[in-house]
Scaffold this active site. Structure first.
Site, PDB file in Angstrom:
ATOM      1  CB  CYS A 164      -0.936  -0.011   1.208  1.00 15.89           C
ATOM      2  SG  CYS A 164      -2.050   1.407   1.264  1.00 15.89           S
ATOM      3  CB  CYS A 260      -2.776  -1.339   4.895  1.00 17.92           C
ATOM      4  SG  CYS A 260      -2.535   0.317   4.273  1.00 17.92           S
TER       5      CYS A 260
END
Length: 478
Positions: A164, A260
Protein backbone atom coordinates in the site's frame (compact mmCIF):
# COMPACT_ATOMS: atom_id res chain seq x y z
CA UNK A 1 44.09 47.82 16.94
CA UNK A 2 45.60 46.08 19.96
CA UNK A 3 42.32 44.35 20.73
CA UNK A 4 41.82 43.25 17.11
CA UNK A 5 45.34 41.83 16.92
CA UNK A 6 44.43 39.60 19.84
CA UNK A 7 41.22 38.43 18.17
CA UNK A 8 39.05 40.48 20.56
CA UNK A 9 36.36 43.02 19.61
CA UNK A 10 36.32 45.99 22.00
CA UNK A 11 32.97 47.04 23.47
CA UNK A 12 32.87 50.77 22.69
CA UNK A 13 29.29 51.24 24.00
CA UNK A 14 26.42 49.61 25.86
CA UNK A 15 24.27 49.84 22.71
CA UNK A 16 26.85 47.93 20.70
CA UNK A 17 27.01 45.24 23.38
CA UNK A 18 23.21 44.87 23.38
CA UNK A 19 23.19 44.59 19.61
CA UNK A 20 25.83 41.86 19.68
CA UNK A 21 23.90 39.96 22.37
CA UNK A 22 20.73 40.21 20.27
CA UNK A 23 22.59 38.94 17.22
CA UNK A 24 23.98 36.08 19.29
CA UNK A 25 20.49 35.09 20.45
CA UNK A 26 19.20 35.21 16.85
CA UNK A 27 22.12 33.07 15.71
CA UNK A 28 21.43 30.46 18.41
CA UNK A 29 17.75 30.40 17.44
CA UNK A 30 18.63 29.93 13.78
CA UNK A 31 21.00 27.08 14.65
CA UNK A 32 18.23 25.36 16.58
CA UNK A 33 15.88 25.81 13.61
CA UNK A 34 18.48 24.51 11.19
CA UNK A 35 18.83 21.33 13.26
CA UNK A 36 15.12 20.68 12.74
CA UNK A 37 14.71 21.72 9.11
CA UNK A 38 16.54 18.81 7.46
CA UNK A 39 14.47 16.27 9.37
CA UNK A 40 11.07 17.92 9.11
CA UNK A 41 10.88 19.95 5.93
CA UNK A 42 13.18 18.31 3.44
CA UNK A 43 14.58 19.95 0.32
CA UNK A 44 12.87 23.09 -0.95
CA UNK A 45 11.56 22.53 -4.47
CA UNK A 46 12.65 26.02 -5.52
CA UNK A 47 16.22 25.58 -4.28
CA UNK A 48 18.72 22.89 -5.37
CA UNK A 49 20.47 22.89 -1.98
CA UNK A 50 19.55 20.97 1.17
CA UNK A 51 17.18 22.72 3.52
CA UNK A 52 19.84 22.98 6.23
CA UNK A 53 21.35 25.75 4.05
CA UNK A 54 18.06 27.54 3.39
CA UNK A 55 16.13 30.16 5.30
CA UNK A 56 12.94 29.21 7.09
CA UNK A 57 10.97 31.67 4.93
CA UNK A 58 11.97 29.79 1.78
CA UNK A 59 10.35 26.62 3.13
CA UNK A 60 7.31 28.33 4.60
CA UNK A 61 6.21 29.64 1.23
CA UNK A 62 5.45 26.07 0.10
CA UNK A 63 2.06 24.35 0.13
CA UNK A 64 1.83 21.08 2.04
CA UNK A 65 -0.87 18.42 1.61
CA UNK A 66 -1.39 16.38 4.79
CA UNK A 67 -2.72 12.83 4.44
CA UNK A 68 -5.40 12.53 7.13
CA UNK A 69 -6.76 9.19 8.34
CA UNK A 70 -8.83 10.31 11.30
CA UNK A 71 -6.23 9.04 13.75
CA UNK A 72 -4.16 10.95 16.25
CA UNK A 73 -0.86 10.72 14.35
CA UNK A 74 -1.94 12.39 11.10
CA UNK A 75 -3.95 14.96 13.05
CA UNK A 76 -0.91 15.99 15.11
CA UNK A 77 1.23 16.10 11.94
CA UNK A 78 -1.22 18.64 10.51
CA UNK A 79 -1.29 20.61 13.77
CA UNK A 80 2.51 20.89 13.92
CA UNK A 81 2.76 22.12 10.34
CA UNK A 82 -0.04 24.60 10.96
CA UNK A 83 1.73 25.96 14.03
CA UNK A 84 4.91 26.39 12.00
CA UNK A 85 3.09 28.74 9.67
CA UNK A 86 2.75 26.56 6.58
CA UNK A 87 -0.03 26.72 4.05
CA UNK A 88 -1.62 23.29 4.41
CA UNK A 89 -4.68 21.36 3.28
CA UNK A 90 -5.88 17.87 4.14
CA UNK A 91 -6.44 14.85 1.92
CA UNK A 92 -8.62 11.95 2.98
CA UNK A 93 -8.46 8.90 0.74
CA UNK A 94 -10.94 6.06 0.74
CA UNK A 95 -9.42 2.71 -0.19
CA UNK A 96 -11.98 0.20 1.09
CA UNK A 97 -15.74 -0.14 0.64
CA UNK A 98 -17.14 -1.50 3.89
CA UNK A 99 -20.64 -1.37 2.43
CA UNK A 100 -19.67 -3.96 -0.19
CA UNK A 101 -17.71 -6.16 2.20
CA UNK A 102 -18.66 -9.80 1.97
CA UNK A 103 -19.86 -12.00 4.82
CA UNK A 104 -20.59 -11.01 8.39
CA UNK A 105 -17.28 -9.29 9.14
CA UNK A 106 -18.83 -5.89 8.60
CA UNK A 107 -20.87 -6.51 11.75
CA UNK A 108 -17.80 -6.72 13.97
CA UNK A 109 -16.73 -3.76 16.04
CA UNK A 110 -14.03 -1.85 14.27
CA UNK A 111 -13.35 1.79 13.47
CA UNK A 112 -15.39 2.43 10.31
CA UNK A 113 -14.32 4.69 7.49
CA UNK A 114 -17.48 6.77 8.07
CA UNK A 115 -16.34 7.61 11.61
CA UNK A 116 -12.81 8.25 10.35
CA UNK A 117 -14.13 10.79 7.86
CA UNK A 118 -16.16 12.55 10.56
CA UNK A 119 -13.03 12.82 12.71
CA UNK A 120 -11.05 14.16 9.75
CA UNK A 121 -13.69 16.82 9.05
CA UNK A 122 -13.70 17.85 12.72
CA UNK A 123 -9.90 18.15 12.70
CA UNK A 124 -9.92 20.26 9.53
CA UNK A 125 -12.57 22.55 11.01
CA UNK A 126 -10.60 23.03 14.20
CA UNK A 127 -7.35 23.73 12.30
CA UNK A 128 -9.16 25.92 9.73
CA UNK A 129 -7.82 23.88 6.81
CA UNK A 130 -9.45 22.82 3.56
CA UNK A 131 -10.22 19.13 3.04
CA UNK A 132 -9.93 17.24 -0.24
CA UNK A 133 -11.19 13.69 -0.75
CA UNK A 134 -10.07 11.04 -3.21
CA UNK A 135 -11.27 7.48 -3.91
CA UNK A 136 -8.66 4.79 -4.59
CA UNK A 137 -10.91 1.79 -3.89
CA UNK A 138 -10.41 0.27 -7.35
CA UNK A 139 -6.66 0.81 -7.33
CA UNK A 140 -6.31 -0.60 -3.81
CA UNK A 141 -8.22 -3.73 -4.81
CA UNK A 142 -6.14 -4.24 -7.95
CA UNK A 143 -2.69 -3.33 -6.68
CA UNK A 144 -2.83 -4.38 -3.01
CA UNK A 145 -5.74 -6.61 -1.99
CA UNK A 146 -5.92 -9.04 -4.93
CA UNK A 147 -2.14 -9.61 -4.94
CA UNK A 148 -2.40 -10.30 -1.20
CA UNK A 149 -5.04 -13.00 -1.81
CA UNK A 150 -2.92 -14.51 -4.59
CA UNK A 151 0.03 -14.54 -2.21
CA UNK A 152 -1.87 -16.55 0.40
CA UNK A 153 -2.97 -19.01 -2.28
CA UNK A 154 0.71 -19.38 -3.18
CA UNK A 155 1.42 -20.31 0.46
CA UNK A 156 3.23 -17.03 1.04
CA UNK A 157 2.77 -14.43 3.77
CA UNK A 158 2.45 -11.12 1.88
CA UNK A 159 2.53 -7.73 3.58
CA UNK A 160 -0.28 -5.45 2.29
CA UNK A 161 1.01 -2.44 4.29
CA UNK A 162 4.30 -2.48 2.37
CA UNK A 163 2.44 -2.78 -0.94
CA UNK A 164 0.00 0.00 0.00
CA UNK A 165 2.79 2.44 0.81
CA UNK A 166 4.51 1.78 -2.51
CA UNK A 167 1.48 1.59 -4.80
CA UNK A 168 -1.06 3.89 -3.15
CA UNK A 169 0.21 6.36 -0.53
CA UNK A 170 3.54 7.34 -2.03
CA UNK A 171 2.57 6.92 -5.66
CA UNK A 172 -1.08 7.66 -6.43
CA UNK A 173 -1.74 9.89 -3.42
CA UNK A 174 1.53 11.75 -3.92
CA UNK A 175 0.70 12.39 -7.58
CA UNK A 176 -2.81 13.50 -6.64
CA UNK A 177 -1.44 15.94 -4.04
CA UNK A 178 0.77 17.55 -6.69
CA UNK A 179 -2.20 17.91 -9.04
CA UNK A 180 -4.00 19.77 -6.26
CA UNK A 181 -1.14 22.24 -6.04
CA UNK A 182 0.93 20.83 -3.18
CA UNK A 183 4.70 21.09 -3.10
CA UNK A 184 5.01 18.40 -0.42
CA UNK A 185 2.99 15.53 1.01
CA UNK A 186 3.11 15.06 4.79
CA UNK A 187 1.96 11.95 6.63
CA UNK A 188 1.81 10.75 10.23
CA UNK A 189 4.37 7.99 9.75
CA UNK A 190 6.96 7.39 12.43
CA UNK A 191 10.14 7.67 10.37
CA UNK A 192 12.68 10.32 9.46
CA UNK A 193 14.03 11.61 6.16
CA UNK A 194 17.46 13.09 5.55
CA UNK A 195 17.22 15.23 2.42
CA UNK A 196 20.46 16.00 0.61
CA UNK A 197 21.59 17.00 -2.87
CA UNK A 198 22.57 13.43 -3.71
CA UNK A 199 19.21 11.95 -2.68
CA UNK A 200 17.00 11.36 0.32
CA UNK A 201 17.77 8.79 3.00
CA UNK A 202 15.08 6.96 4.99
CA UNK A 203 15.90 6.76 8.70
CA UNK A 204 14.33 5.00 11.66
CA UNK A 205 12.09 7.08 13.90
CA UNK A 206 13.31 8.41 17.21
CA UNK A 207 10.65 6.22 18.84
CA UNK A 208 12.00 2.76 18.01
CA UNK A 209 8.86 1.15 19.41
CA UNK A 210 6.72 2.91 16.78
CA UNK A 211 9.24 3.00 13.93
CA UNK A 212 7.58 2.39 10.53
CA UNK A 213 10.64 2.36 8.28
CA UNK A 214 10.01 -1.36 7.64
CA UNK A 215 6.67 -0.55 5.99
CA UNK A 216 8.34 2.23 3.96
CA UNK A 217 11.35 0.20 2.79
CA UNK A 218 9.88 -0.60 -0.64
CA UNK A 219 8.92 2.98 -1.61
CA UNK A 220 10.71 4.55 -4.58
CA UNK A 221 13.42 6.70 -3.02
CA UNK A 222 12.77 9.60 -5.40
CA UNK A 223 9.26 9.95 -3.96
CA UNK A 224 10.76 10.82 -0.56
CA UNK A 225 12.30 14.01 -2.01
CA UNK A 226 8.94 15.74 -1.58
CA UNK A 227 7.60 13.94 1.47
CA UNK A 228 7.59 15.13 5.09
CA UNK A 229 7.34 13.07 8.30
CA UNK A 230 6.69 15.66 11.06
CA UNK A 231 6.48 12.98 13.78
CA UNK A 232 9.85 11.39 13.11
CA UNK A 233 11.58 13.01 16.06
CA UNK A 234 8.71 12.59 18.52
CA UNK A 235 7.77 9.78 20.88
CA UNK A 236 4.25 8.39 20.64
CA UNK A 237 3.56 9.61 24.16
CA UNK A 238 4.58 13.12 23.12
CA UNK A 239 2.27 12.99 20.11
CA UNK A 240 -0.63 11.88 22.28
CA UNK A 241 0.04 14.68 24.78
CA UNK A 242 0.17 17.28 22.01
CA UNK A 243 -3.23 16.08 20.76
CA UNK A 244 -4.75 16.16 24.25
CA UNK A 245 -3.43 19.64 25.01
CA UNK A 246 -4.78 20.91 21.67
CA UNK A 247 -8.16 19.17 22.24
CA UNK A 248 -7.99 17.45 18.86
CA UNK A 249 -11.00 15.19 18.08
CA UNK A 250 -8.71 12.16 17.78
CA UNK A 251 -6.74 12.88 20.96
CA UNK A 252 -7.99 9.82 22.84
CA UNK A 253 -8.89 7.69 19.85
CA UNK A 254 -7.62 4.12 19.95
CA UNK A 255 -4.86 3.21 17.56
CA UNK A 256 -5.96 1.45 14.37
CA UNK A 257 -4.73 -2.10 13.84
CA UNK A 258 -5.10 -4.86 11.26
CA UNK A 259 -4.90 -4.79 7.48
CA UNK A 260 -3.94 -1.49 5.88
CA UNK A 261 -7.17 0.53 5.27
CA UNK A 262 -9.32 -2.53 6.03
CA UNK A 263 -8.96 -2.58 9.80
CA UNK A 264 -8.94 -5.30 12.40
CA UNK A 265 -10.79 -8.46 11.37
CA UNK A 266 -10.89 -12.14 12.28
CA UNK A 267 -8.30 -13.14 9.71
CA UNK A 268 -9.59 -16.62 8.88
CA UNK A 269 -13.22 -15.54 8.55
CA UNK A 270 -12.32 -12.44 6.56
CA UNK A 271 -10.09 -14.25 4.06
CA UNK A 272 -12.67 -17.05 3.69
CA UNK A 273 -15.11 -14.50 2.29
CA UNK A 274 -12.77 -13.87 -0.64
CA UNK A 275 -11.22 -17.35 -0.95
CA UNK A 276 -14.25 -19.64 -0.39
CA UNK A 277 -13.90 -23.26 0.71
CA UNK A 278 -15.44 -24.54 -2.52
CA UNK A 279 -12.68 -22.95 -4.60
CA UNK A 280 -10.69 -25.77 -6.30
CA UNK A 281 -7.43 -24.15 -5.27
CA UNK A 282 -8.56 -24.13 -1.64
CA UNK A 283 -9.70 -27.77 -1.61
CA UNK A 284 -6.25 -28.82 -2.77
CA UNK A 285 -4.74 -27.05 0.25
CA UNK A 286 -6.80 -28.89 2.86
CA UNK A 287 -4.79 -31.49 4.74
CA UNK A 288 -3.60 -32.50 8.19
CA UNK A 289 -1.56 -31.17 11.07
CA UNK A 290 1.40 -33.55 11.40
CA UNK A 291 4.01 -33.71 14.15
CA UNK A 292 7.39 -33.04 12.53
CA UNK A 293 9.36 -35.47 14.69
CA UNK A 294 6.91 -38.32 15.33
CA UNK A 295 4.68 -38.15 12.26
CA UNK A 296 1.58 -38.20 14.46
CA UNK A 297 -1.52 -36.77 12.76
CA UNK A 298 -3.34 -34.34 15.07
CA UNK A 299 -6.30 -33.59 12.82
CA UNK A 300 -7.41 -31.75 9.70
CA UNK A 301 -6.99 -28.07 8.82
CA UNK A 302 -8.99 -25.87 6.44
CA UNK A 303 -6.12 -24.86 4.18
CA UNK A 304 -2.41 -24.11 4.22
CA UNK A 305 -3.11 -20.50 3.17
CA UNK A 306 -4.48 -19.75 6.66
CA UNK A 307 -1.13 -20.45 8.31
CA UNK A 308 2.32 -18.94 8.26
CA UNK A 309 5.61 -20.14 9.69
CA UNK A 310 5.73 -19.56 13.44
CA UNK A 311 1.96 -19.26 13.86
CA UNK A 312 0.23 -21.21 16.59
CA UNK A 313 -1.83 -24.16 15.38
CA UNK A 314 -5.19 -24.31 17.11
CA UNK A 315 -5.54 -28.04 17.64
CA UNK A 316 -8.07 -29.25 20.18
CA UNK A 317 -6.85 -32.06 22.40
CA UNK A 318 -3.16 -31.45 21.68
CA UNK A 319 -0.94 -32.19 24.71
CA UNK A 320 0.85 -28.81 24.37
CA UNK A 321 0.79 -25.66 22.27
CA UNK A 322 1.94 -26.47 18.73
CA UNK A 323 3.45 -24.12 16.14
CA UNK A 324 3.70 -24.27 12.36
CA UNK A 325 7.26 -24.93 11.17
CA UNK A 326 6.80 -26.14 7.58
CA UNK A 327 4.30 -26.79 4.80
CA UNK A 328 4.63 -30.08 2.92
CA UNK A 329 2.12 -30.21 0.13
CA UNK A 330 -1.27 -29.95 1.83
CA UNK A 331 0.10 -31.01 5.23
CA UNK A 332 1.26 -28.59 7.91
CA UNK A 333 4.16 -29.74 10.05
CA UNK A 334 4.01 -28.63 13.68
CA UNK A 335 6.36 -28.66 16.66
CA UNK A 336 5.85 -28.05 20.41
CA UNK A 337 6.75 -24.59 21.72
CA UNK A 338 8.48 -21.61 20.12
CA UNK A 339 12.02 -22.67 21.01
CA UNK A 340 12.16 -25.68 18.71
CA UNK A 341 15.11 -25.76 16.29
CA UNK A 342 12.72 -26.34 13.39
CA UNK A 343 11.61 -22.71 13.79
CA UNK A 344 15.14 -21.29 13.58
CA UNK A 345 17.09 -20.55 10.40
CA UNK A 346 20.47 -19.05 9.61
CA UNK A 347 19.74 -17.88 6.06
CA UNK A 348 17.17 -17.04 3.41
CA UNK A 349 16.88 -16.03 -0.25
CA UNK A 350 15.60 -12.51 -0.94
CA UNK A 351 14.77 -10.73 -4.14
CA UNK A 352 14.61 -8.96 -6.36
CA UNK A 353 16.06 -6.32 -4.01
CA UNK A 354 14.86 -2.71 -3.95
CA UNK A 355 17.36 -0.03 -2.96
CA UNK A 356 16.03 3.35 -1.85
CA UNK A 357 19.12 5.01 -3.32
CA UNK A 358 18.45 3.28 -6.64
CA UNK A 359 21.94 1.78 -6.59
CA UNK A 360 23.26 -1.67 -5.75
CA UNK A 361 25.84 -1.43 -2.94
CA UNK A 362 29.36 -1.33 -4.37
CA UNK A 363 30.41 -4.49 -2.54
CA UNK A 364 27.61 -6.49 -4.19
CA UNK A 365 28.20 -4.93 -7.60
CA UNK A 366 31.82 -6.04 -7.35
CA UNK A 367 30.77 -9.60 -6.53
CA UNK A 368 31.71 -9.41 -2.89
CA UNK A 369 30.00 -9.61 0.48
CA UNK A 370 28.00 -6.71 1.90
CA UNK A 371 27.64 -6.58 5.68
CA UNK A 372 24.64 -4.75 7.14
CA UNK A 373 21.62 -5.44 9.36
CA UNK A 374 18.17 -6.71 8.49
CA UNK A 375 14.65 -6.93 9.90
CA UNK A 376 12.30 -9.82 9.03
CA UNK A 377 9.00 -8.41 10.32
CA UNK A 378 7.60 -5.09 11.51
CA UNK A 379 9.18 -4.07 14.83
CA UNK A 380 11.20 -7.27 14.82
CA UNK A 381 14.81 -7.19 15.96
CA UNK A 382 17.31 -5.57 13.60
CA UNK A 383 20.06 -8.18 13.39
CA UNK A 384 23.53 -8.34 11.79
CA UNK A 385 23.72 -10.18 8.48
CA UNK A 386 25.75 -10.50 5.30
CA UNK A 387 24.50 -10.35 1.71
CA UNK A 388 25.82 -11.96 -1.46
CA UNK A 389 24.42 -12.07 -4.97
CA UNK A 390 23.30 -15.61 -5.73
CA UNK A 391 25.08 -17.17 -8.71
CA UNK A 392 23.06 -17.65 -11.88
CA UNK A 393 24.12 -21.30 -11.93
CA UNK A 394 22.41 -21.96 -8.58
CA UNK A 395 19.32 -20.09 -9.72
CA UNK A 396 19.12 -22.20 -12.88
CA UNK A 397 19.50 -25.35 -10.79
CA UNK A 398 16.06 -24.68 -9.36
CA UNK A 399 16.85 -23.23 -5.97
CA UNK A 400 13.68 -21.11 -6.07
CA UNK A 401 10.17 -22.60 -5.58
CA UNK A 402 8.23 -22.55 -8.86
CA UNK A 403 5.00 -21.13 -7.41
CA UNK A 404 6.96 -18.36 -5.68
CA UNK A 405 8.64 -17.40 -8.96
CA UNK A 406 5.23 -17.35 -10.63
CA UNK A 407 3.74 -15.08 -7.97
CA UNK A 408 6.59 -12.54 -8.19
CA UNK A 409 6.83 -12.84 -12.00
CA UNK A 410 10.43 -14.01 -11.74
CA UNK A 411 11.61 -15.48 -15.01
CA UNK A 412 14.40 -17.96 -14.34
CA UNK A 413 16.66 -18.39 -17.40
CA UNK A 414 16.82 -22.02 -18.45
CA UNK A 415 19.57 -23.81 -20.32
CA UNK A 416 21.36 -21.46 -22.70
CA UNK A 417 18.80 -18.65 -22.35
CA UNK A 418 20.16 -15.17 -21.82
CA UNK A 419 19.20 -12.95 -18.94
CA UNK A 420 20.01 -12.67 -15.27
CA UNK A 421 17.92 -12.69 -12.11
CA UNK A 422 19.21 -10.74 -9.12
CA UNK A 423 18.64 -12.76 -5.95
CA UNK A 424 20.43 -12.19 -2.64
CA UNK A 425 21.64 -14.81 -0.21
CA UNK A 426 21.12 -13.41 3.29
CA UNK A 427 23.02 -15.02 6.15
CA UNK A 428 22.33 -14.10 9.76
CA UNK A 429 24.97 -14.03 12.48
CA UNK A 430 22.49 -15.69 14.85
CA UNK A 431 19.58 -18.07 14.06
CA UNK A 432 16.31 -16.20 13.38
CA UNK A 433 12.80 -17.26 14.34
CA UNK A 434 10.07 -18.04 11.80
CA UNK A 435 11.57 -16.79 8.54
CA UNK A 436 8.38 -16.69 6.47
CA UNK A 437 8.43 -16.66 2.64
CA UNK A 438 6.43 -13.72 1.29
CA UNK A 439 7.32 -11.39 4.12
CA UNK A 440 9.68 -8.47 3.55
CA UNK A 441 13.31 -8.49 4.62
CA UNK A 442 14.42 -4.86 5.06
CA UNK A 443 18.07 -3.84 5.17
CA UNK A 444 19.71 -1.29 7.48
CA UNK A 445 23.02 0.37 8.26
CA UNK A 446 22.62 1.91 11.65
CA UNK A 447 19.46 4.02 11.55
CA UNK A 448 19.37 4.21 7.76
CA UNK A 449 16.96 1.89 5.94
CA UNK A 450 18.66 0.89 2.69
CA UNK A 451 15.77 -0.97 1.05
CA UNK A 452 14.29 -4.43 1.08
CA UNK A 453 13.35 -7.57 -0.80
CA UNK A 454 10.74 -10.30 -0.55
CA UNK A 455 11.73 -13.49 1.26
CA UNK A 456 11.52 -16.11 -1.48
CA UNK A 457 12.73 -19.10 0.51
CA UNK A 458 13.90 -19.77 4.03
CA UNK A 459 17.16 -21.55 4.62
CA UNK A 460 17.14 -24.99 6.21
CA UNK A 461 16.17 -24.95 9.86
CA UNK A 462 18.65 -25.92 12.55
CA UNK A 463 16.62 -29.10 13.06
CA UNK A 464 16.85 -30.01 9.34
CA UNK A 465 20.59 -29.36 9.31
CA UNK A 466 21.05 -31.55 12.34
CA UNK A 467 19.02 -34.33 10.76
CA UNK A 468 21.03 -34.22 7.54
CA UNK A 469 24.29 -34.01 9.46
CA UNK A 470 23.28 -37.19 11.20
CA UNK A 471 22.86 -38.77 7.78
CA UNK A 472 26.32 -37.58 6.74
CA UNK A 473 25.10 -34.62 4.70
CA UNK A 474 25.73 -30.90 5.09
CA UNK A 475 23.74 -27.91 3.85
CA UNK A 476 25.64 -24.79 2.82
CA UNK A 477 22.70 -22.47 2.14
CA UNK A 478 19.07 -22.15 1.22
Amino acid sequence: GRFRSLGVIRCDSREAADERQGASRRARAMKALVRVLPRVYGRCVACPVPSRLQSASCVRHKTIAVALSGGVDSSVAALLLKRQGHKIFGIYMKNWEEEEEKGENKQVKHCSSAQDLLDVKSTCKQLDMELKQVNFVKEYWTDVFEPMLDGYLSDLTPNPDVACNRQIKFKLLLQHAFKLGADYLATGHYARLDHACDGTKLLRARDYNKDQSYFLSNVDGKCFDRVLFPLGDLLKSEVRNIAIEAHLPSARKRESMGLCFVGKRNFEDFISNYIPDDDPDVRSKMGNFVDLETGQVYGAHKGTHFYTIGKGARISGAPTKLYVCEKRGSDIMVVPGTNHDALLSLSCLVGPPHWISGKLPEELAAGGEFRCQCRLRNLGDIVPCSLRVMSQERIREGSLPEKTCKYYNLRVPRGGEEGELLILEVRFEEPQYAVAPGQVCSFYQGDECLGCGAILKSGPSLWAQRQQAADGDSLAGP
